[in-house]
Design an enzyme around this catalytic site. Structure first.
Site, PDB file in Angstrom:
ATOM      1  N   ARG A 161       0.842  -1.077  -0.293  1.00  0.00           N
ATOM      2  CA  ARG A 161       0.116  -0.306  -0.065  1.00  0.00           C
ATOM      3  C   ARG A 161       1.125   0.961  -0.022  1.00  0.00           C
ATOM      4  NH1 ARG A 161      -3.606   2.839   3.862  1.00  0.00           N
ATOM      5  NH2 ARG A 161      -5.444   3.717   3.161  1.00  0.00           N
TER       6      ARG A 161
ATOM      7  N   ALA B 157      -8.049   7.567  -0.621  1.00  0.00           N
ATOM      8  CA  ALA B 157      -7.602   6.353  -0.192  1.00  0.00           C
ATOM      9  C   ALA B 157      -8.003   6.042   1.219  1.00  0.00           C
ATOM     10  CB  ALA B 157      -5.805   5.731  -0.175  1.00  0.00           C
ATOM     11  N   SER B 158      -9.384   5.501   0.731  1.00  0.00           N
ATOM     12  CA  SER B 158     -10.330   4.002   1.731  1.00  0.00           C
ATOM     13  C   SER B 158      -9.502   3.829   2.744  1.00  0.00           C
ATOM     14  CB  SER B 158     -11.033   3.785   1.279  1.00  0.00           C
ATOM     15  OG  SER B 158     -12.224   4.211  -0.370  1.00  0.00           O
ATOM     16  N   GLN B 159     -10.045   3.432   3.815  1.00  0.00           N
ATOM     17  CA  GLN B 159      -9.493   2.765   4.881  1.00  0.00           C
ATOM     18  C   GLN B 159      -9.649   1.678   4.777  1.00  0.00           C
ATOM     19  OE1 GLN B 159     -12.550   3.165   8.518  1.00  0.00           O
ATOM     20  NE2 GLN B 159     -11.513   2.599  10.427  1.00  0.00           N
TER      21      GLN B 159
ATOM     22  N   PHE C 194     -18.334   6.979   1.070  1.00  0.00           N
ATOM     23  CA  PHE C 194     -17.388   7.889   0.311  1.00  0.00           C
ATOM     24  C   PHE C 194     -17.720   8.906  -0.809  1.00  0.00           C
ATOM     25  CE2 PHE C 194     -16.741   2.706   0.355  1.00  0.00           C
ATOM     26  CZ  PHE C 194     -15.796   2.695  -0.048  1.00  0.00           C
TER      27      PHE C 194
END
Length: 405
Positions: A36, A68-70, A214
């Site tokens: 990541r 950048a999503s959890q 989101f």
């Protein structure tokens, strides 16, 4: 000797696996193998592998428009999508490219991933990140995600990593028969869920859903929102969507009016989410619930007593405001406590509004709390019948039915 990045990645995935967020070997292997940090250059390693969102782009006003999503949300939606080796996948919302890399790892060399983003700079960065991670089976496309990407269709799976107010027709048309769509839909007001849709004889029906919020689609699928301050200190803010009706001028000074509090005799155990109660209120209230974001300074000076650290769900009616709160019950024999839901009203008719909200909470608790909820995108019009728990959420092209059954 393992690198720090490898150790942090292992620790993150171990935690998500232990919490049953990561459930399948396909998702686990993809997350363990995909670095990541290569998709977040310049971000400290510990932040890159923390279970937190990382905001990567803001608009001219400083509002975050891409993130950048959890990781736990990423993993949850991958599990929902149930991708298989060799499949073709379309992703709406390329972001950093990390989610596309995970999808690419699952579909393998025989599969293909198309990821779309409206921001040309993010597209270029995603391409660079994917190249740095040696991912070769992803096409990053610059375009409006609401239109999909017909050139690469049909797709076995489609996933949106941006919030949508309506499911675009292009996504439904570009999916193979028997395919699966996972989309975070803002249903009404502040209530959003990541919903799995598959076809059936009457249209599209959910195969499970999870609470998820989101960044919204933009351009054709834009779901505009605005912020309404409720205090001069700017530390109490209503987040208002396009299906809300908020009279900003009438609400000026509303929190300085008398506070009216009503307790509902509705209780929740610790750590049990309020998501289905919130959905009921979103469907039932004329002005669907919205987020009232609160800073600690507002609580410290006694302006509000919200349900959570971040704030509370709220609704308005003209010059009146009502929001949710809780209080703990006395400790039970095992030391745990329940939490009772309350409603606080302000404004000239704030008590009436708080009473209305509290009665809806009691109705949900007495009649609908034990029922399951089904979401559908029907192919033919469906009549709403709130008396039996069936609601139709109006949309321009594809209305959504929400049914307690």
């Amino acid at each position: 000797m393992r690198s720090e990045a490898s150790e942090l990645r292992t620790s993150l995935v171990d935690r998500l696996r232990a919490e049953d967020i990561v459930r399948t070997s396909a998702v686990e292997v993809a997350m363990r193998r995909t670095p990541r940090h290569l998709f977040l250059p310049g971000v400290p390693l510990r932040q890159a592998y923390a279970d937190e969102s990382v905001y990567i782009k803001t608009d001219a006003h400083g509002t975050s428009i891409s993130a950048a999503s959890q990781p736990r949300i990423v993993a949850m939606m991958l599990e929902q999508l149930a991708v298989r080796p060799g499949q073709r996948v379309m992703e709406v919302g390329a972001g950093t490219g990390y989610n596309a890399a995970l999808l690419a790892a699952i579909v393998g060399e025989a599969g293909r991933v198309v990821t779309i983003d409206v921001n040309e700079d993010l597209v270029e960065k995603a391409r660079k990140h994917l190249a740095a991670a040696d991912v070769t089976n992803v096409d990053v496309v610059h375009g409006d995600g609401a239109l999909g990407y017909a050139k690469g269709a049909p797709y076995d799976r489609i996933i949106a990593t941006v919030g949508a107010y309506e499911t675009p027709t292009a996504w439904l048309e570009q999916l193979t028969p028997g395919g699966r769509l996972v989309v975070p839909l803002r249903l009404r007001g502040a209530v959003s869920r990541s919903i799995i849709f598959e076809t059936y004889e009457g249209g599209w029906r959910d195969h499970g859903s999870e609470l998820a919020v989101f960044m919204p689609l933009r351009v054709i699928g834009d779901d505009a929102r605005r912020l309404v301050p409720l205090a001069p200190e700017q530390d109490i803010i209503l987040q208002v969507h396009n299906d809300h009706h908020v009279d900003t001028a009438a609400l000026a000074g509303v929190l300085e009016t008398e506070r009216r509090k009503i307790w509902t005799d509705v209780f929740f155990p610790p750590k049990v989410p309020y998501e289905w109660m919130d959905l009921w209120l979103a469907c039932r209230l004329d002005n669907a619930i919205m987020r009232m974001n609160v800073q600690p300074t507002a609580v410290q000076r006694g302006a509000v007593t919200p349900m959570f650290g971040w704030g509370a769900m709220a609704t308005t009616r003209g010059a009146d405001l009502a929001y949710l709160t809780t209080r703990p019950t006395p400790a039970r024999p095992d030391g745990s406590r329940l939490h009772e839901v309350g409603v606080i009203g302000h404004g000239p008719n704030g008590r009436d509004l708080a009473h209305h909200v509290s009665e809806e909470i009691r109705t949900w608790n007495a009649t609908y709390r034990s029922r399951s909820v089904r979401f559908e995108i029907p192919a033919a019009p469906v009549e709403a019948d709130p008396s039996v728990g069936r609601f139709v959420l109006a949309r321009r092209h594809h209305p959504i039915t929400v049914t307690w059954q």
